[in-house]
Design a protein around this motif. Structure first.
Motif, short mmCIF file in Angstrom:
data_model
loop_
_atom_site.label_atom_id
_atom_site.label_comp_id
_atom_site.label_asym_id
_atom_site.label_seq_id
_atom_site.Cartn_x
_atom_site.Cartn_y
_atom_site.Cartn_z
N HIS A 83 32.49 24.91 45.19
CA HIS A 83 31.89 26.23 45.00
C HIS A 83 32.20 26.73 43.59
O HIS A 83 33.26 26.44 43.03
CB HIS A 83 32.43 27.24 46.02
CG HIS A 83 32.00 26.97 47.42
ND1 HIS A 83 30.80 27.41 47.94
CD2 HIS A 83 32.62 26.30 48.43
CE1 HIS A 83 30.69 27.03 49.20
NE2 HIS A 83 31.78 26.36 49.52
N TRP A 84 31.28 27.50 43.05
CA TRP A 84 31.53 28.18 41.78
C TRP A 84 30.80 29.52 41.80
O TRP A 84 29.71 29.67 41.29
CB TRP A 84 31.08 27.34 40.60
CG TRP A 84 31.66 27.87 39.30
CD1 TRP A 84 31.04 28.65 38.39
CD2 TRP A 84 32.99 27.65 38.83
NE1 TRP A 84 31.89 28.95 37.36
CE2 TRP A 84 33.10 28.34 37.59
CE3 TRP A 84 34.09 26.95 39.31
CZ2 TRP A 84 34.27 28.35 36.85
CZ3 TRP A 84 35.26 26.96 38.57
CH2 TRP A 84 35.34 27.65 37.35
N ARG A 283 36.00 29.65 43.82
CA ARG A 283 35.69 28.65 42.81
C ARG A 283 36.53 27.41 43.07
O ARG A 283 37.73 27.50 43.31
CB ARG A 283 35.97 29.19 41.40
CG ARG A 283 34.99 30.28 40.99
CD ARG A 283 35.20 30.71 39.55
NE ARG A 283 34.14 31.61 39.09
CZ ARG A 283 34.03 32.08 37.85
NH1 ARG A 283 34.96 31.75 36.96
NH2 ARG A 283 33.03 32.86 37.53
N ARG A 321 36.23 38.00 44.95
CA ARG A 321 36.97 36.81 44.52
C ARG A 321 37.77 36.28 45.70
O ARG A 321 38.24 37.07 46.53
CB ARG A 321 37.91 37.17 43.36
CG ARG A 321 38.57 35.98 42.68
CD ARG A 321 39.15 36.41 41.33
NE ARG A 321 40.28 37.30 41.49
CZ ARG A 321 41.56 36.93 41.32
NH1 ARG A 321 41.85 35.67 41.01
NH2 ARG A 321 42.54 37.79 41.45
N TRP A 323 40.68 32.92 46.67
CA TRP A 323 41.43 31.78 46.16
C TRP A 323 42.52 31.40 47.16
O TRP A 323 42.76 32.12 48.13
CB TRP A 323 42.02 32.09 44.79
CG TRP A 323 43.10 33.13 44.76
CD1 TRP A 323 44.45 32.93 44.71
CD2 TRP A 323 42.92 34.56 44.77
NE1 TRP A 323 45.11 34.13 44.69
CE2 TRP A 323 44.22 35.14 44.71
CE3 TRP A 323 41.81 35.40 44.82
CZ2 TRP A 323 44.41 36.52 44.73
CZ3 TRP A 323 41.99 36.77 44.83
CH2 TRP A 323 43.29 37.32 44.78
#
Length: 345
Positions: A83-84, A283, A321, A323
């Protein structure tokens, strides 16, 4: 047969293999036991044949080199779930919320990396699994002043008020006592429902295949056990979806799903109106599990290769975002996400 024809045939077989894996992932790999088994394997293994074929083509048929290399790129991209996500900018700076979910395996490893990750990530809401008695241990010192509720394996800690804590049973196959925790938090003027979930582990289902070493006669029994294990996770996701249908406001569902994003488990929750935070705001690969599985056989290898821990939300909670955190504190990495909340009602 010439070297060119051999390589052409092997390349064709490689492309067919990658196409089959892609179709399985698109259709829901857990519809078929072989597809479900595959998504617990390191998907990078499917790049290895392409690299070997590219090397062979360099020596015997350079015109074919691009075919396996494209296959390797396909593995590194869609098959490994790359993914980005673009970073989203908001003109009016809406209210933000940082959520962490983590299967912490509390008490099995040094507590310091866990506390360091909390200090580094600074979440507003924490949802822990496998956290029996964590609310009474050293972790409670770090969370002093937070709203906190520890029920069985689940711990919810919040900088915002917690209310309406409920524990609901989940369908089970191999043992009783599986459940999820639901509560509500008040963030500003809004109430958000939190679901802390831990779906059935695939461990016993996968171990059934190890017993197949005893002989081919055991394989059908291993398949049956594995399929029952997969079915339990799916029924658990369906049970959670039933509760979601009764919710009126925004919802966060987070935890150890023991299933990747392209599984029917996650698809069931998407059909209930949820969006995966990493799929929208992450990402890279976001892998959360696997880094300790080979610690005895390959001690130097500490790579995660499965994204089986998730944060999913209703559309009013938008991922900016997402992560993953440290591999040092648990068999699972934490998942952390920043969310924008839609305009206050």
């Amino acid at each position: 047969m010439s070297m060119f024809n051999w390589l052409l045939g092997l390349n064709a077989a490689y492309i067919v293999l990658l196409a089959a894996i892609t179709i399985l992932n698109w259709a829901g790999p857990d519809r078929f036991w072989a597809g479900a088994l595959n998504f617990y394997l390191p998907q990078f293994i499917w790049a290895a044949p392409g690299l070997l074929l590219a090397l062979a083509a360099c020596r015997g048929a350079k015109i074919l080199v691009w075919v396996p290399l494209l296959g390797v790129l396909w593995v590194l991209g869609p098959i490994m779930d790359w993914h980005w996500a673009p970073r989203k900018a908001w003109a009016n700076s809406p209210q933000t919320l940082r959520v962490m979910t983590w299967n912490v395996k509390y008490g099995k490893r040094d507590l310091m990396p866990l506390v360091e990750e909390l200090a580094r990530s600074r979440p507003d809401i924490i949802l822990f699994q496998d956290a029996v008695d964590a609310g009474d241990g050293p972790l409670s010192d770090y969370l002093a002043g937070w709203q906190m509720h520890n029920e069985g394996q689940y711990l919810v800690a919040s900088r915002f008020p917690i209310s309406d804590v409920e524990v609901h049973d989940l369908p089970y196959h191999e043992r009783k006592g599986e459940s999820f925790l639901r509560c509500r938090v008040q963030v500003g003027s809004r109430d958000i429902s939190l679901y802390n979930v831990h779906f059935k582990t695939p461990r016993r289902g996968l171990n059934a295949f190890r017993k197949a070493r005893r002989g081919a006669w055991y394989i059908p029994k291993a398949i049956d056990r594995f399929e029952a294990n997969v079915d339990t996770r799916l029924r658990q996701a369906q049970a959670v979806s039933g509760y979601l249908a009764q919710e009126k406001g925004e919802v966060v569902v987070a935890g150890d799903f023991n299933s990747p994003d392209h599984s029917l488990v996650c698809e069931t929750l998407r059909k209930a109106g949820l969006v995966d935070a990493f799929a929208r705001g992450g990402r890279g690969y976001g892998y959360t599990y696997g880094h300790f599985l080979l610690k005895n056989k390959v001690p130097w290898l500490r790579a995660s290769w499965m994204r089986i821990d998730h944060i999913m939300t209703t559309p009013g909670i938008k991922a900016q975002r997402c992560w993953v955190g440290t591999r040092r504190a648990s068999d699972h990495r934490p998942v952390i996400a920043d969310f924008f909340l839609s305009d206050s009602r």
